[in-house]
Design an enzyme around this catalytic site. Structure first.
Site, PDB file in Angstrom:
ATOM      1  N   ASN A   9       0.879  -1.170   0.000  1.00 54.44           N
ATOM      2  CA  ASN A   9       0.000   0.000   0.000  1.00 54.44           C
ATOM      3  C   ASN A   9       0.916   1.219   0.000  1.00 54.44           C
ATOM      4  OD1 ASN A   9      -1.701   2.109   0.602  1.00 54.44           O
ATOM      5  ND2 ASN A   9      -2.692   1.105   2.346  1.00 54.44           N
ATOM      6  N   ARG A  95      -2.549  -2.014  -3.426  1.00 50.34           N
ATOM      7  CA  ARG A  95      -3.547  -0.954  -3.455  1.00 50.34           C
ATOM      8  C   ARG A  95      -3.133  -0.015  -4.586  1.00 50.34           C
ATOM      9  NH1 ARG A  95      -3.638   4.378   0.308  1.00 50.34           N
ATOM     10  NH2 ARG A  95      -5.453   5.340  -0.644  1.00 50.34           N
ATOM     11  N   HIS A 183     -10.371   6.153  -1.861  1.00 48.46           N
ATOM     12  CA  HIS A 183     -10.428   5.487  -0.542  1.00 48.46           C
ATOM     13  C   HIS A 183     -11.380   4.290  -0.565  1.00 48.46           C
ATOM     14  CE1 HIS A 183      -8.957   9.444   1.412  1.00 48.46           C
ATOM     15  NE2 HIS A 183      -7.952   8.571   1.386  1.00 48.46           N
ATOM     16  N   ARG A 243      -3.531  18.923   1.025  1.00 45.76           N
ATOM     17  CA  ARG A 243      -4.374  19.239  -0.138  1.00 45.76           C
ATOM     18  C   ARG A 243      -5.523  20.154   0.271  1.00 45.76           C
ATOM     19  NH1 ARG A 243      -5.287  13.082  -1.762  1.00 45.76           N
ATOM     20  NH2 ARG A 243      -3.787  12.612  -0.118  1.00 45.76           N
ATOM     21  N   GLU A 381      -7.142  -1.565   4.975  1.00 46.28           N
ATOM     22  CA  GLU A 381      -7.092  -1.670   3.514  1.00 46.28           C
ATOM     23  C   GLU A 381      -6.310  -2.910   3.072  1.00 46.28           C
ATOM     24  OE1 GLU A 381      -5.531   2.252   3.658  1.00 46.28           O
ATOM     25  OE2 GLU A 381      -7.115   3.085   2.404  1.00 46.28           O
TER      26      GLU A 381
END
Ligand code: ADP
Length: 394
Positions: A9, A95, A183, A243, A381
């Site tokens: 990931n 991922r 996500h 961001r 995840e």
């Protein structure tokens, strides 16, 4: 362990990895680790086995300050090979942030897939190049081992067309300028965990707030994505670590036309110098901001929470109301302050927090008098990637 799955990931500033037992389904990893602080920070390696015992870092213990993802992967692959010994690798799952319009689910990596994913790099410049680099490095290291790409965009392909459209000329939408959402692996994991926490209400109207360095929200009904705050890129929606989140597009025009900034300069500003870092002028890290007395840090936290509450309200028409709110990811799982500030601004929905449960980070943090349930569920995840790889190989 007779065989193993490996997961990667690669985030904007970190690389997480895990080894899962190939013979067992849906269990915790046998080994997991993290290299944090990549791309400008101070890189730090940590890994532990299934019992939580830290593993020796070897050559990864002395990462230089300038280490980037590629340099770290080059050291990590031999380290992982040494950990695996004779145990054969069944597959490596990744991922991958952006699957564009091509992939509605996990897919086996071929040279053609790599070319397509590399073509999507401009749409997710903080993540996609690192995802593709990890796939290429594994292909060189273990050319015969299947690799599986699992996309953050796939979970959102259940959204209605209206939730995916921008109000742009039709030909631009037709060529794929759409709201993709991200996500998805985290939301997929939470969707799977909801019944355990909510029973039949799991299939009701639920908003999941994934608040980390990158942050977004997903409105679910029947545990499927109906709307989300990120759009064409992972820049839209909530305020994030670095961001800006949703921004009047006129600001971009002004920066370029009146202030003479180039496209690259604007990209650098919006992706790396804005968000918590830009507003606080201190840090992109919520923990650092919470520990600071600076008024700018306080304002950054307040703005983060205000924007989260107002974005949540914007998702409600897609699901027609709300039965439960779930917090997850680094900030969502750990910051009682952020959860409280967001929920206070949603009191009009009937949310009442149990302050002690919130401070303790319990799985249910709403009070008995609350009209809707508020939960904290740690995301995973890697587990979604491992399960998808296992299913695809089978
Ligand atoms: P990424 O998007 O890089 O995976 P994470 O989900 O790991 O990010 O979240 C990182 C964020 O979580 C950072 O802003 C960090 O400060 C925040 N965080 C982690 N632990 C805490 C804590 N105890 N209190 C407040 N914030 C925390």
């Amino acid at each position: 362990m007779n065989s193993a799955f490996l997961t990667f990931n690669a985030g904007s500033s970190s690389l997480k990895f895990a080894v899962f037992d190939g013979g067992e389904t849906a269990l915790e990893p046998r080994l997991k680790g993290l290299i944090a602080g990549l791309g400008g920070g101070v890189p730090a390696f940590s890994a532990k086995d299934a019992t939580g015992v830290p593993l020796d870092a070897g050559a990864l213990g002395a990462l230089g300050a300038a280490s980037d993802h590629e340099a770290v992967i080059a050291l990590l692959l031999p380290w992982l090979a040494a950990q695996l010994g004779d145990v054969p690798l069944l597959a490596v799952g990744h991922r991958v942030v952006h699957g564009g319009q091509y992939y509605a689910g996990p897919t086996r990596v071929t040279p053609e897939v790599i070319t397509r994913l590399a073509g999507l790099e401009p749409l997710a410049p903080l993540h996609q190049p690192h995802n593709v680099a990890a796939i290429r490095a594994v292909a060189k290291w273990q050319p015969d081992t299947p690799q599986i790409a699992c996309f953050d965009t796939s979970f959102h392909r259940t959204q209605d067309r209206l939730a995916q459209l921008f109000a742009l000329p039709r030909d631009l939408s037709d060529e794929g300028i759409l709201r993709y959402g991200f996500h998805g692996l985290s939301y997929d994991y939470i969707a799977g965990a909801l019944p355990e926490h909510l029973g039949v209400q799991a299939d009701g109207r639920v908003i999941v707030a994934h608040l980390g360095n990158g942050s977004s929200m997903c409105a679910m009904k029947d545990r499927k994505s109906r709307a989300t705050t990120m759009g064409f890129t992972a820049l839209d929606g909530l305020m994030m670590g670095r961001r800006c989140g949703a921004l009047d597009p006129g600001v971009v025009l002004y920066l370029m036309q009146e202030k003479g900034m180039s496209a690259n300069e604007v990209a650098e500003l919006l992706y790396k110098q804005s968000g918590l870092l830009g507003v606080s002028e201190l840090s992109n890290d919520m923990q650092v901001l919470q520990a600071s007395d600076s008024p700018h840090a306080k304002e950054a936290i307040a703005l983060f929470c205000y924007r989260a509450a107002s974005s949540l309200a914007g998702l409600l028409p897609a699901i027609g109301g709300l039965d439960a709110l779930v917090f997850t990811a680094g900030i969502g799982e750990n910051s009682a302050l952020v959860r409280k500030l967001i929920c206070e601004q949603l009191a009009w929905l009937g949310i009442v927090l149990d302050d002690a449960a919130n401070e303790a980070g319990q799985s249910t943090i709403s009070a008995a008098s609350s009209k809707l349930r508020v939960l904290v569920i740690p995301t995973n995840e890697e587990r979604v990637v491992a399960d998808a790889s296992r299913a695809l190989i089978a």
